[in-house]
Design an enzyme around this catalytic site. Structure first.
Site, PDB file in Angstrom:
ATOM      1  N   GLU A 140      18.119  30.006  -7.372  1.00 45.50           N
ATOM      2  CA  GLU A 140      19.581  29.974  -7.369  1.00 45.50           C
ATOM      3  C   GLU A 140      20.032  30.787  -6.174  1.00 45.50           C
ATOM      4  O   GLU A 140      19.676  31.962  -6.044  1.00 45.50           O
ATOM      5  CB  GLU A 140      20.145  30.567  -8.661  1.00 45.50           C
ATOM      6  CG  GLU A 140      21.646  30.344  -8.857  1.00 45.50           C
ATOM      7  CD  GLU A 140      22.536  31.296  -8.066  1.00 45.50           C
ATOM      8  OE1 GLU A 140      23.730  30.977  -7.888  1.00 45.50           O
ATOM      9  OE2 GLU A 140      22.062  32.362  -7.627  1.00 45.50           O
ATOM     10  N   ASP A 196      23.242  31.278  -2.807  1.00 43.42           N
ATOM     11  CA  ASP A 196      24.643  31.139  -2.431  1.00 43.42           C
ATOM     12  C   ASP A 196      24.714  30.838  -0.939  1.00 43.42           C
ATOM     13  O   ASP A 196      23.875  31.305  -0.164  1.00 43.42           O
ATOM     14  CB  ASP A 196      25.401  32.440  -2.701  1.00 43.42           C
ATOM     15  CG  ASP A 196      25.114  32.985  -4.089  1.00 43.42           C
ATOM     16  OD1 ASP A 196      25.756  32.521  -5.037  1.00 43.42           O
ATOM     17  OD2 ASP A 196      24.238  33.870  -4.218  1.00 43.42           O
ATOM     18  N   HIS A 216      25.864  35.714  -0.342  1.00 46.04           N
ATOM     19  CA  HIS A 216      26.747  35.661  -1.503  1.00 46.04           C
ATOM     20  C   HIS A 216      28.162  36.133  -1.216  1.00 46.04           C
ATOM     21  O   HIS A 216      29.142  35.438  -1.515  1.00 46.04           O
ATOM     22  CB  HIS A 216      26.160  36.502  -2.649  1.00 46.04           C
ATOM     23  CG  HIS A 216      27.036  36.545  -3.866  1.00 46.04           C
ATOM     24  ND1 HIS A 216      28.046  37.473  -4.027  1.00 46.04           N
ATOM     25  CD2 HIS A 216      27.065  35.758  -4.972  1.00 46.04           C
ATOM     26  CE1 HIS A 216      28.658  37.261  -5.181  1.00 46.04           C
ATOM     27  NE2 HIS A 216      28.096  36.224  -5.775  1.00 46.04           N
ATOM     28  N   HIS A 218      17.223  34.149  -9.548  1.00 43.20           N
ATOM     29  CA  HIS A 218      18.583  34.395  -9.066  1.00 43.20           C
ATOM     30  C   HIS A 218      18.573  35.149  -7.749  1.00 43.20           C
ATOM     31  O   HIS A 218      18.185  36.308  -7.698  1.00 43.20           O
ATOM     32  CB  HIS A 218      19.343  35.198 -10.129  1.00 43.20           C
ATOM     33  CG  HIS A 218      20.797  35.354  -9.864  1.00 43.20           C
ATOM     34  ND1 HIS A 218      21.441  36.558  -9.991  1.00 43.20           N
ATOM     35  CD2 HIS A 218      21.739  34.449  -9.488  1.00 43.20           C
ATOM     36  CE1 HIS A 218      22.726  36.396  -9.710  1.00 43.20           C
ATOM     37  NE2 HIS A 218      22.931  35.129  -9.404  1.00 43.20           N
TER      38      HIS A 218
END
Length: 274
Positions: free
Chosen positions: A49, A51, A64, A22
């Site tokens: 993962e 953003d 993010h 993440h």
């Protein structure tokens, strides 16, 4: 047919669970940074993962938050600045904010689960993936199903995608009626990515996993940081786990004979290289 993005087989040819690091792995808190991605690759991860948000001049950045305040030495919306204006901004630990193109080119074997955070990223994101022919390497995600679908319509080849909030809700409501498969085909969904619970209600139950798997959907659960919870969910048959504790997830999957995920570490350049 399983999309290439999801294929994660071991030497025996059997599919292994997917482990998603993440925002990379950075105990110092430098999330979504090149050093965090390099550390995840070093641990053996083949999936990240991340953003993305876009700059005022349409460059897709790996970031993010809507504003720069929390994790950088600057303030204000990231969308208010050009790529050149962001060049001097530093995230925690002194690194610049990476572009999505940098990450795709630096780790050509890494697969990315990409949460598209803003409307401004829709077209430049699709243009970038089309230009680099990176369709097999990305999964398109967004809390907004409308935004996700706008991206998919612009992509020139089949690309993995996971349900947003609206479609996830419909799957929960319609699953008991046998509607999971038709809903997901209509919504162009290949995976569900869900928390263990939502507003105090359990989401990931054995029945939910069975219904999704029967419909051909992968089930990925976030954000799981405790080894006992990782083991329990893998025993239930979930297809992937997203974790802030990439080190713990790697250790759990290693004990289960499902590690490393890929040869992505071979593509990691020496420290200090461009």
């Amino acid at each position: 047919m399983t999309l290439a993005y999801f294929r994660n087989t071991g030497p025996d040819g059997r599919q292994r669970p997917l482990g998603f690091s993440h925002r990379g792995f950075s105990p110092a808190g430098a999330e979504n940074s090149l050093s965090a991605f390099a550390e995840a690759a070093r641990l053996g991860f083949g999936y990240l993962e991340i953003d993305v948000r876009s700059t005022r001049d349409g460059v897709v950045m790996v970031f993010h938050d809507e504003t720069l305040d929390r994790v950088t030495d600057a303030r204000g919306p990231i969308s208010a600045r050009t790529r050149a204006e962001l060049a001097g901004v530093r995230i925690r630990g002194g690194e610049p904010i990476p572009t999505l193109e940098e990450v795709l080119l630096r780790w050509p074997e890494m697969r990315l689960n990409i949460d598209i955070k803003d409307e401004g990223s829709v077209k430049p994101f699709a243009d970038l993936i089309n230009r680099l022919r990176a369709h097999d390497r990305v999964l398109v995600a967004s809390f907004s199903d409308l935004r996700r679908l706008r991206v998919l319509r612009l992509l020139e080849a089949p690309t993995a995608s996971s349900a947003g909030m609206a479609v996830n809700g419909l799957i929960r409501l319609g699953g008991h009626l046998g509607l999971t498969g038709p809903l997901c085909r209509a919504a162009r969904v290949d995976a569900v990515q869900v928390p263990l619970t939502y507003r105090g209600m359990p989401v990931v139950t054995p029945g939910y996993v069975r219904r999704c798997r029967k419909a051909g959907l992968q089930v990925h659960v976030w954000t799981i940081n405790e080894p006992d919870a990782m083991e329990r969910l893998l025993d239930q048959g979930v297809d992937g786990l997203v974790s802030d504790r990439a080190d713990q997830l790697a250790a759990v999957l290693d004990r289960r004979g499902s590690w490393p995920q890929s040869r992505s570490t071979q593509s990691d350049p020496p420290a200090g290289s461009d």
